[in-house]
Design a protein around this motif. Structure first.
Motif, PDB file in Angstrom:
ATOM      1  N   MET A 249      33.113  31.829  40.244  1.00  0.00           N
ATOM      2  CA  MET A 249      34.399  32.426  39.987  1.00  0.00           C
ATOM      3  C   MET A 249      34.973  31.646  39.239  1.00  0.00           C
ATOM      4  O   MET A 249      34.611  30.701  39.096  1.00  0.00           O
ATOM      5  CB  MET A 249      35.784  32.256  40.707  1.00  0.00           C
ATOM      6  CG  MET A 249      36.884  32.991  40.548  1.00  0.00           C
ATOM      7  SD  MET A 249      37.937  32.426  42.360  1.00  0.00           S
ATOM      8  CE  MET A 249      38.194  34.454  43.136  1.00  0.00           C
ATOM      9  N   PHE A 250      35.675  31.787  37.927  1.00  0.00           N
ATOM     10  CA  PHE A 250      35.572  31.525  36.626  1.00  0.00           C
ATOM     11  C   PHE A 250      37.288  31.587  36.374  1.00  0.00           C
ATOM     12  O   PHE A 250      37.900  32.733  36.570  1.00  0.00           O
ATOM     13  CB  PHE A 250      35.670  32.706  35.450  1.00  0.00           C
ATOM     14  CG  PHE A 250      35.697  31.293  34.242  1.00  0.00           C
ATOM     15  CD1 PHE A 250      34.936  29.780  33.578  1.00  0.00           C
ATOM     16  CD2 PHE A 250      36.162  31.698  33.602  1.00  0.00           C
ATOM     17  CE1 PHE A 250      34.812  29.359  33.012  1.00  0.00           C
ATOM     18  CE2 PHE A 250      37.409  30.913  32.680  1.00  0.00           C
ATOM     19  CZ  PHE A 250      36.360  30.071  31.766  1.00  0.00           C
TER      20      PHE A 250
ATOM     21  N   THR B  33      32.927  36.475  39.342  1.00  0.00           N
ATOM     22  CA  THR B  33      34.805  37.024  39.301  1.00  0.00           C
ATOM     23  C   THR B  33      34.701  36.459  38.410  1.00  0.00           C
ATOM     24  O   THR B  33      34.709  35.085  37.463  1.00  0.00           O
ATOM     25  CB  THR B  33      34.754  36.680  40.750  1.00  0.00           C
ATOM     26  OG1 THR B  33      34.260  36.995  41.413  1.00  0.00           O
ATOM     27  CG2 THR B  33      36.443  37.278  40.896  1.00  0.00           C
ATOM     28  N   VAL B  34      36.178  36.631  37.441  1.00  0.00           N
ATOM     29  CA  VAL B  34      37.318  36.138  36.481  1.00  0.00           C
ATOM     30  C   VAL B  34      38.717  36.219  37.246  1.00  0.00           C
ATOM     31  O   VAL B  34      39.029  37.403  37.909  1.00  0.00           O
ATOM     32  CB  VAL B  34      37.212  36.377  35.424  1.00  0.00           C
ATOM     33  CG1 VAL B  34      37.507  37.971  35.314  1.00  0.00           C
ATOM     34  CG2 VAL B  34      37.943  36.072  34.185  1.00  0.00           C
ATOM     35  N   SER B  35      39.558  34.971  37.068  1.00  0.00           N
ATOM     36  CA  SER B  35      40.798  35.194  37.377  1.00  0.00           C
ATOM     37  C   SER B  35      41.501  34.490  36.076  1.00  0.00           C
ATOM     38  O   SER B  35      41.479  33.687  36.309  1.00  0.00           O
ATOM     39  CB  SER B  35      41.102  34.162  38.917  1.00  0.00           C
ATOM     40  OG  SER B  35      42.298  34.148  39.487  1.00  0.00           O
ATOM     41  N   THR B  36      42.875  35.007  35.980  1.00  0.00           N
ATOM     42  CA  THR B  36      43.662  35.343  35.461  1.00  0.00           C
ATOM     43  C   THR B  36      45.140  35.077  36.087  1.00  0.00           C
ATOM     44  O   THR B  36      45.197  34.355  37.122  1.00  0.00           O
ATOM     45  CB  THR B  36      44.332  35.180  34.384  1.00  0.00           C
ATOM     46  OG1 THR B  36      43.967  36.785  34.637  1.00  0.00           O
ATOM     47  CG2 THR B  36      42.936  35.686  33.564  1.00  0.00           C
ATOM     48  N   PHE B  37      46.394  35.786  35.386  1.00  0.00           N
ATOM     49  CA  PHE B  37      47.645  35.789  36.374  1.00  0.00           C
ATOM     50  C   PHE B  37      47.330  37.229  35.812  1.00  0.00           C
ATOM     51  O   PHE B  37      47.688  37.284  34.751  1.00  0.00           O
ATOM     52  CB  PHE B  37      48.526  34.725  35.558  1.00  0.00           C
ATOM     53  CG  PHE B  37      49.713  34.468  36.620  1.00  0.00           C
ATOM     54  CD1 PHE B  37      50.057  33.842  37.935  1.00  0.00           C
ATOM     55  CD2 PHE B  37      50.978  35.294  35.602  1.00  0.00           C
ATOM     56  CE1 PHE B  37      50.988  33.939  38.420  1.00  0.00           C
ATOM     57  CE2 PHE B  37      52.232  35.150  36.158  1.00  0.00           C
ATOM     58  CZ  PHE B  37      52.399  34.511  38.100  1.00  0.00           C
ATOM     59  N   GLN B  38      48.981  37.545  36.713  1.00  0.00           N
ATOM     60  CA  GLN B  38      49.078  38.832  36.262  1.00  0.00           C
ATOM     61  C   GLN B  38      48.866  39.945  37.022  1.00  0.00           C
ATOM     62  O   GLN B  38      47.849  39.595  37.173  1.00  0.00           O
ATOM     63  CB  GLN B  38      49.836  38.919  34.833  1.00  0.00           C
ATOM     64  CG  GLN B  38      50.876  38.536  34.159  1.00  0.00           C
ATOM     65  CD  GLN B  38      52.197  38.214  34.429  1.00  0.00           C
ATOM     66  OE1 GLN B  38      52.389  39.385  35.616  1.00  0.00           O
ATOM     67  NE2 GLN B  38      53.062  37.788  34.377  1.00  0.00           N
ATOM     68  N   SER B  39      49.311  41.329  37.300  1.00  0.00           N
ATOM     69  CA  SER B  39      48.429  41.741  38.159  1.00  0.00           C
ATOM     70  C   SER B  39      47.545  42.493  37.320  1.00  0.00           C
ATOM     71  O   SER B  39      47.746  43.130  35.964  1.00  0.00           O
ATOM     72  CB  SER B  39      49.639  43.570  38.403  1.00  0.00           C
ATOM     73  OG  SER B  39      50.469  42.550  39.370  1.00  0.00           O
ATOM     74  N   ARG B  40      46.080  42.964  38.134  1.00  0.00           N
ATOM     75  CA  ARG B  40      44.737  43.479  37.384  1.00  0.00           C
ATOM     76  C   ARG B  40      45.157  45.040  36.635  1.00  0.00           C
ATOM     77  O   ARG B  40      46.321  45.709  37.454  1.00  0.00           O
ATOM     78  CB  ARG B  40      43.942  42.923  37.744  1.00  0.00           C
ATOM     79  CG  ARG B  40      44.115  44.348  39.193  1.00  0.00           C
ATOM     80  CD  ARG B  40      42.413  44.084  39.757  1.00  0.00           C
ATOM     81  NE  ARG B  40      42.555  44.683  41.379  1.00  0.00           N
ATOM     82  CZ  ARG B  40      41.153  44.209  42.279  1.00  0.00           C
ATOM     83  NH1 ARG B  40      40.615  43.778  41.969  1.00  0.00           N
ATOM     84  NH2 ARG B  40      41.072  45.288  43.259  1.00  0.00           N
ATOM     85  N   THR B  41      44.803  45.447  35.470  1.00  0.00           N
ATOM     86  CA  THR B  41      44.708  46.573  35.101  1.00  0.00           C
ATOM     87  C   THR B  41      44.393  48.009  35.422  1.00  0.00           C
ATOM     88  O   THR B  41      44.328  49.633  35.800  1.00  0.00           O
ATOM     89  CB  THR B  41      45.597  46.691  33.882  1.00  0.00           C
ATOM     90  OG1 THR B  41      44.237  46.505  33.041  1.00  0.00           O
ATOM     91  CG2 THR B  41      46.311  46.270  33.356  1.00  0.00           C
ATOM     92  N   SER B  42      43.145  48.038  36.209  1.00  0.00           N
ATOM     93  CA  SER B  42      41.984  49.111  36.487  1.00  0.00           C
ATOM     94  C   SER B  42      41.557  47.849  38.181  1.00  0.00           C
ATOM     95  O   SER B  42      40.656  46.382  37.354  1.00  0.00           O
ATOM     96  CB  SER B  42      40.681  48.435  35.873  1.00  0.00           C
ATOM     97  OG  SER B  42      40.234  49.677  36.038  1.00  0.00           O
TER      98      SER B  42
ATOM     99  N   LEU C  39      32.135  42.045  36.084  1.00  0.00           N
ATOM    100  CA  LEU C  39      32.916  40.666  36.775  1.00  0.00           C
ATOM    101  C   LEU C  39      34.220  41.317  37.260  1.00  0.00           C
ATOM    102  O   LEU C  39      35.125  42.383  36.979  1.00  0.00           O
ATOM    103  CB  LEU C  39      33.753  39.655  35.916  1.00  0.00           C
ATOM    104  CG  LEU C  39      32.802  39.263  35.099  1.00  0.00           C
ATOM    105  CD1 LEU C  39      33.804  38.453  33.598  1.00  0.00           C
ATOM    106  CD2 LEU C  39      31.592  38.075  35.783  1.00  0.00           C
ATOM    107  N   GLU C  40      34.405  40.925  38.829  1.00  0.00           N
ATOM    108  CA  GLU C  40      35.497  41.187  39.773  1.00  0.00           C
ATOM    109  C   GLU C  40      36.410  40.792  38.658  1.00  0.00           C
ATOM    110  O   GLU C  40      36.472  39.616  38.544  1.00  0.00           O
ATOM    111  CB  GLU C  40      35.333  41.575  41.123  1.00  0.00           C
ATOM    112  CG  GLU C  40      36.131  41.140  41.914  1.00  0.00           C
ATOM    113  CD  GLU C  40      36.369  41.010  43.247  1.00  0.00           C
ATOM    114  OE1 GLU C  40      36.902  41.438  44.398  1.00  0.00           O
ATOM    115  OE2 GLU C  40      35.128  39.942  43.874  1.00  0.00           O
ATOM    116  N   GLN C  41      38.091  41.340  39.211  1.00  0.00           N
ATOM    117  CA  GLN C  41      38.528  40.470  39.178  1.00  0.00           C
ATOM    118  C   GLN C  41      39.652  40.429  40.059  1.00  0.00           C
ATOM    119  O   GLN C  41      40.453  41.194  40.453  1.00  0.00           O
ATOM    120  CB  GLN C  41      39.735  40.985  37.428  1.00  0.00           C
ATOM    121  CG  GLN C  41      40.524  41.038  36.988  1.00  0.00           C
ATOM    122  CD  GLN C  41      41.476  41.637  35.519  1.00  0.00           C
ATOM    123  OE1 GLN C  41      41.352  42.479  36.032  1.00  0.00           O
ATOM    124  NE2 GLN C  41      41.981  40.566  34.948  1.00  0.00           N
TER     125      GLN C  41
END
Length: 251
Positions: A126-127, A149-158, A165-167
């Protein structure tokens, strides 16, 4: 610390009543080496029964970290060196727009190689984007070099994969970064959580994305630790399915 959890308890009761399940996960950023704060984080995760996805900075990781974490910790990749490469005047980002993509590819590959050398099969691909910012150009490179997989902040849009990549993002951060880096007002954090749950329940937000709690153990004060303990306790009283990246659903 006294926190009014009434609104969250009421919302979770609706989830129970309607037979809904809440996928939930926990991410903690900026680890490098064993510290007293890291041990406190690990103990909290173990006591709560919640896995901690520990975002580790590959360029600076200490080999001793391997010997000081247990199975409650899921090591994931936090950029390369957590260096701000954004132009002057722009928000901080290590992998933002405008960087040489060949250099970006090299750093991402080095990150995976370094984490593999330190953790072997224990780390998860996971990145986690430093400062939760990531250029769209980087996404396809992440998939090419081996991230899943990638991870940031805020709800994903899709719910659909982005560049393969899974978000899986985070959504609740208890730290008041623009102030003294203490605890955000608990009433605000509870309200934010309830709003997210309501929007998921009503189909406004993607209810399949694990709700993410984001912490930074190295800068926690006593109030942040205590709020986190209470928050995790309250959430886990709900109809929760815990997400663990290396095993997916675990309960």
């Amino acid at each position: 610390m006294r926190v009014d959890w009434t609104a969250l308890r009421q919302e979770l009761a609706v989830w129970h009543r309607d037979g809904l399940r809440l996928p939930f996960w926990w991410r903690d950023d900026d680890a490098i080496a064993p510290t007293k704060a890291l041990k406190q984080l690990e103990n909290l995760g173990r006591n709560m029964g919640v896995p901690v996805h520990l975002a580790i900075i590959p360029a600076n990781v200490d080999q001793a970290l391997v010997e000081h974490i247990s199975d409650v910790i899921v090591p994931v990749v936090h950029g390369w060196s957590h260096q701000n490469n954004a132009p002057l005047g722009q928000k901080k980002a290590e992998f933002g727009a405008g960087r040489d993509l060949d250099l970006v590819r090299q750093e991402l590959q080095r990150g995976l190689e370094r984490m593999n050398g330190v953790f072997g099969a224990r780390f998860s691909k996971m990145f986690v984007a430093p400062w939760n910012r990531l250029s769209a150009d980087v996404l396809s490179i992440l998939q090419d070099v081996g991230f899943t997989t990638v991870s940031t902040f805020q709800s994903r849009t899709s719910a659909q994969p982005i560049a393969g990549l899974e978000q899986v993002n985070t959504h609740i951060d208890p730290i008041f970064w623009r102030g003294a880096r203490g605890l955000v007002e608990p009433v605000t954090l509870v309200s934010q959580t309830v709003e997210l749950l309501e929007k998921r329940r009503r189909g406004i937000l993607d209810a399949a994305e694990p709700l993410g709690y984001l912490t930074h153990h190295l800068v926690h004060d006593a109030e942040i630790w205590e709020f986190s303990r209470q928050f995790l306790t309250e959430i886990c009283e709900g109809p929760v399915t815990l997400y663990r990246h290396d095993k997916k659903d675990i309960s």
